[in-house]
Structures are given as C-alpha cells and as structure tokens.
Motif scaffolding. Structure first.
Motif, PDB file in Angstrom:
ATOM      1  N   GLU A 103      39.410  60.621  32.602  1.00 29.56           N
ATOM      2  CA  GLU A 103      40.654  59.899  32.871  1.00 29.56           C
ATOM      3  C   GLU A 103      40.559  59.135  34.185  1.00 29.56           C
ATOM      4  OE1 GLU A 103      44.129  62.585  30.743  1.00 29.56           O
ATOM      5  OE2 GLU A 103      43.265  63.274  32.639  1.00 29.56           O
ATOM      6  N   GLN A 104      39.936  59.752  35.184  1.00 27.04           N
ATOM      7  CA  GLN A 104      39.761  59.073  36.472  1.00 27.04           C
ATOM      8  C   GLN A 104      38.848  57.859  36.320  1.00 27.04           C
ATOM      9  OE1 GLN A 104      38.758  61.780  39.748  1.00 27.04           O
ATOM     10  NE2 GLN A 104      39.668  63.474  38.590  1.00 27.04           N
ATOM     11  N   ALA A 105      37.779  58.016  35.524  1.00 28.68           N
ATOM     12  CA  ALA A 105      36.858  56.900  35.297  1.00 28.68           C
ATOM     13  C   ALA A 105      37.565  55.764  34.568  1.00 28.68           C
ATOM     14  CB  ALA A 105      35.649  57.376  34.501  1.00 28.68           C
ATOM     15  N   ALA A 106      38.391  56.115  33.576  1.00 26.37           N
ATOM     16  CA  ALA A 106      39.136  55.094  32.829  1.00 26.37           C
ATOM     17  C   ALA A 106      40.116  54.367  33.744  1.00 26.37           C
ATOM     18  CB  ALA A 106      39.871  55.739  31.654  1.00 26.37           C
ATOM     19  N   GLU A 107      40.755  55.106  34.630  1.00 25.52           N
ATOM     20  CA  GLU A 107      41.706  54.490  35.563  1.00 25.52           C
ATOM     21  C   GLU A 107      41.011  53.503  36.493  1.00 25.52           C
ATOM     22  OE1 GLU A 107      44.205  57.081  37.766  1.00 25.52           O
ATOM     23  OE2 GLU A 107      45.511  57.502  36.058  1.00 25.52           O
ATOM     24  N   TYR A 108      39.802  53.861  36.923  1.00 30.77           N
ATOM     25  CA  TYR A 108      39.043  52.986  37.824  1.00 30.77           C
ATOM     26  C   TYR A 108      38.777  51.639  37.137  1.00 30.77           C
ATOM     27  CZ  TYR A 108      35.142  51.142  40.566  1.00 30.77           C
ATOM     28  OH  TYR A 108      34.328  50.323  41.310  1.00 30.77           O
ATOM     29  N   VAL A 109      38.289  51.697  35.891  1.00 24.50           N
ATOM     30  CA  VAL A 109      37.967  50.461  35.171  1.00 24.50           C
ATOM     31  C   VAL A 109      39.248  49.706  34.822  1.00 24.50           C
ATOM     32  CG1 VAL A 109      36.903  49.501  33.098  1.00 24.50           C
ATOM     33  CG2 VAL A 109      35.821  51.430  34.268  1.00 24.50           C
ATOM     34  N   ARG A 110      40.279  50.421  34.363  1.00 26.09           N
ATOM     35  CA  ARG A 110      41.541  49.787  33.995  1.00 26.09           C
ATOM     36  C   ARG A 110      42.156  49.041  35.177  1.00 26.09           C
ATOM     37  NH1 ARG A 110      44.064  53.994  32.831  1.00 26.09           N
ATOM     38  NH2 ARG A 110      43.626  54.144  30.589  1.00 26.09           N
ATOM     39  N   ALA A 111      42.113  49.641  36.348  1.00 25.63           N
ATOM     40  CA  ALA A 111      42.701  49.019  37.536  1.00 25.63           C
ATOM     41  C   ALA A 111      42.003  47.712  37.865  1.00 25.63           C
ATOM     42  CB  ALA A 111      42.609  49.982  38.721  1.00 25.63           C
ATOM     43  N   ARG A 112      40.699  47.659  37.645  1.00 28.29           N
ATOM     44  CA  ARG A 112      39.959  46.432  37.954  1.00 28.29           C
ATOM     45  C   ARG A 112      40.163  45.353  36.893  1.00 28.29           C
ATOM     46  NH1 ARG A 112      39.086  50.166  40.785  1.00 28.29           N
ATOM     47  NH2 ARG A 112      38.149  50.020  42.879  1.00 28.29           N
ATOM     48  N   ILE A 113      40.485  45.770  35.690  1.00 25.22           N
ATOM     49  CA  ILE A 113      40.854  44.793  34.664  1.00 25.22           C
ATOM     50  C   ILE A 113      42.216  44.195  34.991  1.00 25.22           C
ATOM     51  CG2 ILE A 113      41.461  44.506  32.230  1.00 25.22           C
ATOM     52  CD1 ILE A 113      39.378  46.664  31.586  1.00 25.22           C
ATOM     53  N   VAL A 114      43.176  45.054  35.332  1.00 25.90           N
ATOM     54  CA  VAL A 114      44.535  44.604  35.640  1.00 25.90           C
ATOM     55  C   VAL A 114      44.550  43.698  36.867  1.00 25.90           C
ATOM     56  CG1 VAL A 114      46.825  45.368  36.382  1.00 25.90           C
ATOM     57  CG2 VAL A 114      45.621  46.611  34.572  1.00 25.90           C
ATOM     58  N   SER A 115      43.732  44.025  37.876  1.00 21.37           N
ATOM     59  CA  SER A 115      43.715  43.233  39.110  1.00 21.37           C
ATOM     60  C   SER A 115      42.997  41.899  38.939  1.00 21.37           C
ATOM     61  CB  SER A 115      43.040  44.021  40.230  1.00 21.37           C
ATOM     62  OG  SER A 115      41.633  44.135  39.993  1.00 21.37           O
ATOM     63  N   GLY A 116      42.205  41.783  37.869  1.00 22.04           N
ATOM     64  CA  GLY A 116      41.450  40.559  37.655  1.00 22.04           C
ATOM     65  C   GLY A 116      40.051  40.602  38.224  1.00 22.04           C
ATOM     66  N   GLU A 117      39.688  41.723  38.858  1.00 25.55           N
ATOM     67  CA  GLU A 117      38.322  41.855  39.360  1.00 25.55           C
ATOM     68  C   GLU A 117      37.333  41.809  38.205  1.00 25.55           C
ATOM     69  OE1 GLU A 117      35.554  45.115  41.758  1.00 25.55           O
ATOM     70  OE2 GLU A 117      37.740  45.154  42.010  1.00 25.55           O
ATOM     71  N   TYR A 118      37.739  42.403  37.060  1.00 25.45           N
ATOM     72  CA  TYR A 118      36.977  42.263  35.821  1.00 25.45           C
ATOM     73  C   TYR A 118      37.799  41.353  34.913  1.00 25.45           C
ATOM     74  CZ  TYR A 118      34.514  46.600  37.238  1.00 25.45           C
ATOM     75  OH  TYR A 118      33.792  47.570  37.906  1.00 25.45           O
ATOM     76  N   PRO A 119      37.580  40.038  34.927  1.00 23.26           N
ATOM     77  CA  PRO A 119      38.416  39.118  34.147  1.00 23.26           C
ATOM     78  C   PRO A 119      38.126  39.184  32.648  1.00 23.26           C
ATOM     79  CG  PRO A 119      36.677  37.918  35.283  1.00 23.26           C
ATOM     80  CD  PRO A 119      36.596  39.340  35.762  1.00 23.26           C
ATOM     81  N   VAL A 120      39.074  38.683  31.868  1.00 22.60           N
ATOM     82  CA  VAL A 120      38.908  38.634  30.419  1.00 22.60           C
ATOM     83  C   VAL A 120      37.636  37.883  30.059  1.00 22.60           C
ATOM     84  CG1 VAL A 120      39.870  37.703  28.278  1.00 22.60           C
ATOM     85  CG2 VAL A 120      41.381  38.807  29.944  1.00 22.60           C
ATOM     86  N   GLY A 121      36.845  38.460  29.170  1.00 26.38           N
ATOM     87  CA  GLY A 121      35.603  37.835  28.724  1.00 26.38           C
ATOM     88  C   GLY A 121      34.389  38.220  29.539  1.00 26.38           C
ATOM     89  N   SER A 122      34.611  38.856  30.705  1.00 27.41           N
ATOM     90  CA  SER A 122      33.473  39.223  31.556  1.00 27.41           C
ATOM     91  C   SER A 122      32.854  40.547  31.108  1.00 27.41           C
ATOM     92  CB  SER A 122      33.914  39.334  33.008  1.00 27.41           C
ATOM     93  OG  SER A 122      34.783  40.449  33.186  1.00 27.41           O
ATOM     94  N   GLN A 123      31.600  40.722  31.460  1.00 29.96           N
ATOM     95  CA  GLN A 123      30.909  41.972  31.167  1.00 29.96           C
ATOM     96  C   GLN A 123      31.101  42.925  32.342  1.00 29.96           C
ATOM     97  OE1 GLN A 123      26.765  41.500  30.291  1.00 29.96           O
ATOM     98  NE2 GLN A 123      26.471  43.651  29.727  1.00 29.96           N
ATOM     99  N   ILE A 124      31.505  44.146  32.053  1.00 29.00           N
ATOM    100  CA  ILE A 124      31.693  45.120  33.129  1.00 29.00           C
ATOM    101  C   ILE A 124      30.315  45.676  33.515  1.00 29.00           C
ATOM    102  CG2 ILE A 124      33.985  45.692  32.249  1.00 29.00           C
ATOM    103  CD1 ILE A 124      32.824  48.390  31.310  1.00 29.00           C
ATOM    104  N   PRO A 125      30.208  46.379  34.640  1.00 26.10           N
ATOM    105  CA  PRO A 125      28.919  46.957  35.035  1.00 26.10           C
ATOM    106  C   PRO A 125      28.355  47.859  33.931  1.00 26.10           C
ATOM    107  CG  PRO A 125      30.463  47.057  36.853  1.00 26.10           C
ATOM    108  CD  PRO A 125      31.242  46.586  35.671  1.00 26.10           C
ATOM    109  N   THR A 126      27.041  48.038  33.946  1.00 23.82           N
ATOM    110  CA  THR A 126      26.389  48.862  32.931  1.00 23.82           C
ATOM    111  C   THR A 126      26.813  50.318  33.076  1.00 23.82           C
ATOM    112  OG1 THR A 126      24.475  49.370  34.313  1.00 23.82           O
ATOM    113  CG2 THR A 126      24.392  47.321  33.006  1.00 23.82           C
ATOM    114  N   GLU A 127      26.532  51.102  32.053  1.00 25.64           N
ATOM    115  CA  GLU A 127      26.862  52.526  32.101  1.00 25.64           C
ATOM    116  C   GLU A 127      26.139  53.211  33.256  1.00 25.64           C
ATOM    117  OE1 GLU A 127      26.218  54.435  28.377  1.00 25.64           O
ATOM    118  OE2 GLU A 127      27.800  53.303  27.325  1.00 25.64           O
ATOM    119  N   ASN A 128      24.867  52.855  33.467  1.00 22.94           N
ATOM    120  CA  ASN A 128      24.110  53.464  34.569  1.00 22.94           C
ATOM    121  C   ASN A 128      24.761  53.140  35.916  1.00 22.94           C
ATOM    122  OD1 ASN A 128      22.210  54.658  32.927  1.00 22.94           O
ATOM    123  ND2 ASN A 128      20.747  52.954  33.069  1.00 22.94           N
ATOM    124  N   GLU A 129      25.188  51.886  36.080  1.00 21.45           N
ATOM    125  CA  GLU A 129      25.817  51.484  37.342  1.00 21.45           C
ATOM    126  C   GLU A 129      27.143  52.210  37.562  1.00 21.45           C
ATOM    127  OE1 GLU A 129      24.136  46.894  37.744  1.00 21.45           O
ATOM    128  OE2 GLU A 129      25.895  47.312  36.498  1.00 21.45           O
TER     129      GLU A 129
END
Length: 240
Positions: free
Chosen positions: A7-33
C-alpha cells in the motif's frame, strides 16, 4: 493501523502520477529501480502495481514496461437519471456525437417487452457513437442505441440529434424520464460495435440496458449501450 508495504509503494507511485511527475503516457521507473528506491521486494512492488493497474492509473505492456494511463471516464448514469451530454458538461468535457442511424422499424421481442408494446409495433431507433473531445485521441467512449414508441414521438426521425440532448427533447414534449431501471453486464462486443469503438473483438465491453419511464410509469425509451471496459468506470450510489 499501519499501511502494508504494498500500500505504501502504491501510494508513492500514485502521488507522483497525481502531481504530474509521472505524466500520462510516460513510462514509470523499472521494477528494479522502484524496488531499490522503496526498499521493497519485487512481489510486494508487483502487488502495488497490480492494484494501480486495476484502478486504471497504469497500463502494463509486456516486453516494454509500465506506463501511466489516462484515467478512465467515470459514468454517473448508473446512479442518476441524466443525459450523457449533461453529464459531460458537469464534468467539464465536450461531448461529440455521430448519428449512425435514425429511422423507423418494427419492435422485436426485447424492445417490445421493455416498452410494453405488442410485438411488431412501430418504434423509432436512434444509434449514436459518442466521444469526449481530447480524451484518448478522441476514441469513442460509448456506442448506444435507443428505441422510442412511434406513437409517442412520431416526428423523431426528422430531428438532428448530433447536438440535441435526447432527454431534453423528451422533457419538452411532456415525456420527461423520471425513473429508469438498468441492467449492467460484461459481454464480448458484437462485431459492428467493436469496429465502431475501435477495440479488439476480444476486449470485453460493459453492456447496459435501460428502460426510462415518466412519473406516471409510462415507458418512453429503451436503450442498449456498450462501453469499452478499458476506458470506463461507473458510479453506483446506494442510500439507506
């Protein structure tokens, strides 16, 4: 209660999607990263990404990675009686409509039953393909067919429903829909529907049938609507 690691990991990624740090259409960091960054195991991270995928925030493409998805359209018609145009305006979206067919025919069994008409009674059928301007490259969001008893609206096939609100037109004629019963199911799309929606014949659609009635209980419209499952979500409110 402390949140689990996934849940904490999901919140981290979700927050960056909402803020626009991870914009629509962009690739998020790899699983290893992400595992190294968050200090979690790969199974924990995958559970988080799976949850975000189910929410419609991410799309995972085999062999390419995980990308930020445009949010699904939230349809409110399952909770309120409103025209799709009014619903779109409420959510500050511009609706575009293509009328595929408008004409008269004889009611088949399902239509006659829904509208409480004799089998073969005269009805008017309106077929529309609708999209929201700018959403997913203007991809269609619903393919819908509505049937109306001819005797209630004999000149319906003379009107242009490209820009008109069907529910508004009914209301102006004293046929305002005040009650609707709807049924929702997940089905494979008919070939014509899949082609019009621009989806694979193997992608399921949300199929909703609806019968609208006046305050006096008279059925005035029966509709069959197909929504692409990949871009649709539905609001359902229950009150006690």
């Amino acid at each position: 209660m402390a949140k689990s690691l996934h849940e904490q990991a999901a919140e981290y990624v979700r927050a960056r999607i909402v803020s626009g740090e991870y914009p629509v259409g962009s690739q998020i960091p790899t699983e290893n990263e992400l595992c190294a960054l968050l200090g979690v195991s790969r199974p924990t991270l995958r559970q988080a990404l799976d949850n975000l995928t189910r929410e419609g925030l991410l799309v995972r493409i085999k062999g390419k990675g995980t990308f930020v998805s445009e949010p699904k359209v939230m349809h409110e018609s399952t909770s309120f009686i409103t025209g799709y145009r009014a619903e779109s305006e409420k959510n500050h979206r511009t609706l575009r409509t293509c009328v595929l067919y408008l004409g008269q025919e004889r009611a088949g069994e399902a239509v006659a039953h829904a509208l409480e008409l004799p089998l073969g009674a005269r009805v008017t059928r309106l077929v529309r393909l609708r999209h929201l301007e700018g959403y997913r490259g203007d991809a269609p969001v619903v393919y819908t067919t509505v049937y109306v008893p001819y005797k209630l609206f004999p000149d319906m096939d003379q009107m242009d429903f490209t820009d008109l609100s069907f529910y508004d037109v009914l209301a102006r004629r004293g046929l305002e829909v005040r009650h609707a019963s709807r049924r929702l199911e997940v089905v494979p799309p008919p070939a014509e529907v899949a082609a019009r929606l621009g989806i694979s014949a193997f992608e399921p659609v949300i199929f909703i049938t609806s019968t609208g009635r006046t305050a006096a209980g008279q059925p005035v419209e029966y509709a069959e609507s197909y929504y692409p499952s990949g871009s649709s979500s539905f609001l359902i409110e229950v009150h006690r």
